[in-house]
Design an enzyme around this catalytic site. Structure first.
Site, short mmCIF file in Angstrom:
data_model
loop_
_atom_site.label_atom_id
_atom_site.label_comp_id
_atom_site.label_asym_id
_atom_site.label_seq_id
_atom_site.Cartn_x
_atom_site.Cartn_y
_atom_site.Cartn_z
N LEU A 12 8.16 -10.69 -15.73
CA LEU A 12 8.82 -10.56 -16.91
C LEU A 12 8.79 -9.25 -17.64
CD1 LEU A 12 9.08 -14.19 -17.81
CD2 LEU A 12 10.37 -13.23 -16.17
N ARG A 19 6.88 -4.33 -31.95
CA ARG A 19 5.69 -4.05 -32.67
C ARG A 19 4.84 -2.82 -32.10
NH1 ARG A 19 2.18 -9.29 -32.39
NH2 ARG A 19 3.91 -10.08 -30.82
N LYS A 26 7.74 -0.60 -24.23
CA LYS A 26 6.45 -1.12 -24.43
C LYS A 26 5.68 -0.94 -22.93
CE LYS A 26 5.39 -5.62 -25.05
NZ LYS A 26 5.09 -6.68 -25.87
N GLN A 79 18.40 -9.08 -17.12
CA GLN A 79 18.76 -10.37 -18.22
C GLN A 79 19.98 -10.17 -18.93
OE1 GLN A 79 15.47 -11.64 -20.28
NE2 GLN A 79 16.34 -13.13 -21.26
N GLY A 147 1.93 -20.67 -26.85
CA GLY A 147 2.25 -22.02 -26.57
C GLY A 147 0.96 -22.85 -26.35
N GLU A 162 5.75 -24.34 -28.04
CA GLU A 162 5.33 -23.08 -28.87
C GLU A 162 5.07 -23.43 -30.22
OE1 GLU A 162 6.33 -20.02 -27.28
OE2 GLU A 162 5.69 -21.97 -25.77
N ASN A 394 -16.58 38.98 -3.04
CA ASN A 394 -17.29 38.75 -4.18
C ASN A 394 -16.35 39.43 -5.21
OD1 ASN A 394 -20.01 38.21 -6.04
ND2 ASN A 394 -19.00 40.22 -6.60
N TYR A 404 1.66 39.56 -12.56
CA TYR A 404 3.13 39.21 -12.97
C TYR A 404 3.48 40.50 -13.81
CZ TYR A 404 6.44 37.12 -16.45
OH TYR A 404 7.68 36.62 -17.01
C1 UD1 Z 1 5.33 -16.81 -24.42
C2 UD1 Z 1 5.10 -18.17 -24.20
C3 UD1 Z 1 4.21 -18.99 -24.68
C4 UD1 Z 1 2.81 -18.23 -24.42
C5 UD1 Z 1 3.09 -16.75 -24.61
C6 UD1 Z 1 1.71 -16.06 -23.79
C7 UD1 Z 1 7.69 -19.02 -23.89
C8 UD1 Z 1 8.82 -19.71 -24.25
N1 UD1 Z 1 6.39 -18.77 -24.70
O1 UD1 Z 1 5.61 -16.57 -25.81
O2 UD1 Z 1 3.98 -20.50 -24.27
O3 UD1 Z 1 1.62 -18.83 -25.07
O4 UD1 Z 1 4.03 -16.44 -23.94
O5 UD1 Z 1 1.59 -14.80 -24.15
O6 UD1 Z 1 7.75 -18.93 -22.49
N2 UD1 Z 1 10.40 -11.78 -21.84
C9 UD1 Z 1 11.71 -11.54 -21.09
N3 UD1 Z 1 13.04 -12.07 -21.73
C10 UD1 Z 1 13.14 -12.61 -22.85
C11 UD1 Z 1 11.90 -12.93 -23.52
C12 UD1 Z 1 10.56 -12.32 -23.14
O7 UD1 Z 1 11.49 -10.82 -19.96
O8 UD1 Z 1 14.10 -13.07 -23.26
C13 UD1 Z 1 9.15 -11.26 -21.45
C14 UD1 Z 1 8.66 -10.44 -22.26
O9 UD1 Z 1 9.00 -9.07 -21.93
C15 UD1 Z 1 7.10 -10.60 -22.04
C16 UD1 Z 1 7.04 -11.89 -21.70
O10 UD1 Z 1 8.24 -12.24 -21.22
O11 UD1 Z 1 6.50 -9.73 -20.87
C17 UD1 Z 1 6.71 -12.67 -22.81
O12 UD1 Z 1 7.48 -12.55 -24.12
P1 UD1 Z 1 6.88 -12.87 -25.51
O13 UD1 Z 1 8.18 -12.96 -26.44
O14 UD1 Z 1 5.68 -12.29 -25.82
O15 UD1 Z 1 6.52 -14.51 -25.20
P2 UD1 Z 1 5.97 -15.40 -26.54
O16 UD1 Z 1 7.34 -16.08 -27.25
O17 UD1 Z 1 5.10 -14.77 -27.25
#
Ligand code: UD1
Ligand code: CA
Length: 512
Positions: A12, A19, A26, A79, A147, A162, A394, A404
């Protein structure tokens, strides 16, 4: 038993990463010479999955181009505007075969230290248990933001809540979930799913939660409700599940990755004097008993042979160093350094520098696109650009390869065992044959043949009595008079240099 091969790994990487406060996506920030996403893809492909899909959205084209370049076998999944990790996984399944079955792993593009072995262990545990879902969990001191893993009376995993939903539940006075915020077992976000369970459960996941997102975490409770087995696989190495959200974490993860890479290099036989000031990229290799001195950076695809001495204060980028070479206080980029060769201190090797075995590039020497033959030496204060130097040649101190002409670059050839006297300028294009000499201080713009000595400079003339006439009354004039009283011949200018001797002139200014 051979490691189980998952049907697919879904990485993902669609999130925005606000941030990071960065114009660079990122997941394209790098540690250890590789992007965060590159690390994630590398761990994933190590499991040899049948399919590898990466979900993108934020800065989609830049990220997709990077994926294509890093792993052309990966499938890119876009997505849509529906948010959440569950939607991301669903979009990946949409571009994978409709009849996908077996184990599907889900990982994150911003979690760079996860090891292939952890994914292999997760897959093994998942398949051995006949599980519908296996979640990688960790026990942490501060679970804020994560979570939390919910377990039933028997200790079995019941689901994930969560952080924001646990907060909302507490505020709403939900007695059953009141304790959820105190749970220190967290969801790493890395899972093994049965492909069919994942597809069927995601179809049922809603956005009815505190963030209005489609949560991947909801799949656990749904799988369990459908009669599937849901288990946790716990990891104690917390770095492996740590994500990067800002630049402070990026530096911390980079430091930890470097610690691991340097430790591995030492286990493989390198001698690292100060691991804290030694920076080694993940693709670098270092041979046995090579000593790496402090403040050394080995970047990119650098490879170092055995028994070398590297550093201190040295940066090598995409540079190849053969066995038994010494490279001290040097900056090198896209260079090759032969066996037993010596470079530095204070040398600058630019792309295309190829130093032969037992050759030497010494202090305050800059080289570029220069082939320097076996045993050839460029020992002091030289610019050597666009040169082909034969073996054993040498190049005297202060020689400049003038490559150049203001418009084009040209090549200088210096043949094997030829000798260029100090402070010469070789004006390219020019060829000095093997077995030739150039007198010190020459400006050479014509070819020199084998056996010849080129002298290309003004002849010395000494003007008698000049000091007495033009600098009378100075200490210099006094000194001259003193010498004249002691030795009238010397004062009259009868020293050897009055008549320039063709045979001896080449010896002037030779440096070794
Ligand atoms: C998620 C988990 C949480 C876990 C945490 C660990 C869910 C709902 N929650 O939280 O339980 O403890 O990760 O770090 O899954 N991403 C996408 N598409 C989206 C949203 C996120 O690809 O629509 C990807 C982000 O790029 C990232 C990863 O998913 O690589 C996690 O996304 P992030 O927003 O950090 O998850 P959290 O809500 O923090
Ligand atoms: Ca996160």
């Amino acid at each position: 038993m051979s490691a189980p091969r998952p049907a697919a790994v879904i990485v993902l990487a669609a999130g925005e990463g606000t941030r990071m406060k960065s114009d660079i996506p990122k997941v394209l920030h790098t540690i250890g010479g590789r992007s965060l996403l590159g690390h994630a893809i590398d761990a994933a492909r190590g499991t040899q999955p049948q399919h590898l899909a990466v979900v993108v959205r934020h800065q989609r084209d830049v990220v997709a181009a990077h994926i294509e370049q890093f792993e052309s076998g990966a499938t890119i999944a876009d997505q849509d505007e529906i948010k959440g990790t569950g939607r991301a996984a669903e979009c990946a399944l949409d571009v994978l075969p409709a009849d996908l079955s077996g184990t599907v792993l889900v990982t994150y593009g911003d979690v760079p230290l996860l090891a292939t072995q952890t994914l292999v262990d997760l897959t093994s545990a998942h398949e051995a248990g006949g599980n519908a879902v296996t979640v990688l969990t960790a026990e942490v001191e501060n679970p804020t933001g994560y979570g939390r893993i919910l377990r039933d009376e028997s200790g079995s995993v019941a689901g994930i809540i969560e952080h924001k939903d646990a907060l909302a539940a507490r505020e709403a006075g939900d007695a059953k979930l009141a304790h959820a915020l105190d749970i220190r077992e967290i969801n790493s976000g890395i899972y093994a799913f049965d492909a069919i369970v994942l597809r069927e459960s995601l179809a049922k996941v809603t956005t009815d939660n505190a963030q209005g997102e489609k949560y991947l975490t909801d799949v656990l409770a749904l799988a369990r409700a459908a009669g599937g087995r849901v288990e946790a696989h716990t990891i104690t190495d917390l770095w492996q599940t740590e994500g990067v959200n800002d630049k402070v974490q990026l530096a911390a993860m980079g430091r930890e990755l470097n610690r691991r890479v340097v430790a591995q290099a030492m286990r493989d036989g390198a001698i690292v004097i100060d691991p804290a000031t030694t920076f080694v990229d993940v693709d670098v290799s270092i041979g046995r008993d090579t000593v790496v001195q402090p403040n050394t950076q080995l970047r990119g695809a650098t490879t170092i042979g055995a028994r070398c001495e590297i550093g201190p204060d040295t940066t090598l980028v995409d540079t190849e160093v053969a066995d038994d070479a010494s490279v001290v206080r040097t900056q090198a980029n896209l260079a090759t350094i032969g066996a037993g060769a010596s470079v530095g201190p204070f040398s600058y090797l630019r792309p295309g520098t190829e130093l032969g075995a037992k050759g030497k590039i010494g202090g305050f020497v800059e080289t570029k696109n220069a082939q320097i033959g076996d045993g050839a030496k460029v020992p002091h204060l030289t610019y050597c650009g666009d040169a082909v130097i034969g073996e054993g040649a040498n190049i005297g101190a202060g020689t400049i390869f003038a490559n150049y002409d203001g418009v084009n670059k040209h090549t200088t050839h210096v043949g094997a065992h030829s000798f260029v006297g100090s402070d010469s300028v070789l004006i390219a294009p020019v060829t000095i044959a093997p077995g030739a000499y150039v007198a010190a201080g020459s400006a050479v713009d014509g070819d020199v043949e084998a056996g010849q000595m080129a002298v290309a400079r003004g002849r010395q003339r000494n003007i008698d009595g000049w000091v007495e006439r033009r600098r009378a009354g100075t200490k210099t004039a006094d000194a001259a008079r003193d010498v004249a009283h002691a030795s009238p011949r010397a004062a009259a200018g009868e020293a050897a240099s009055t008549s320039v001797d063709e045979e001896s002139s080449a010896d002037e200014g030779i440096t070794k």
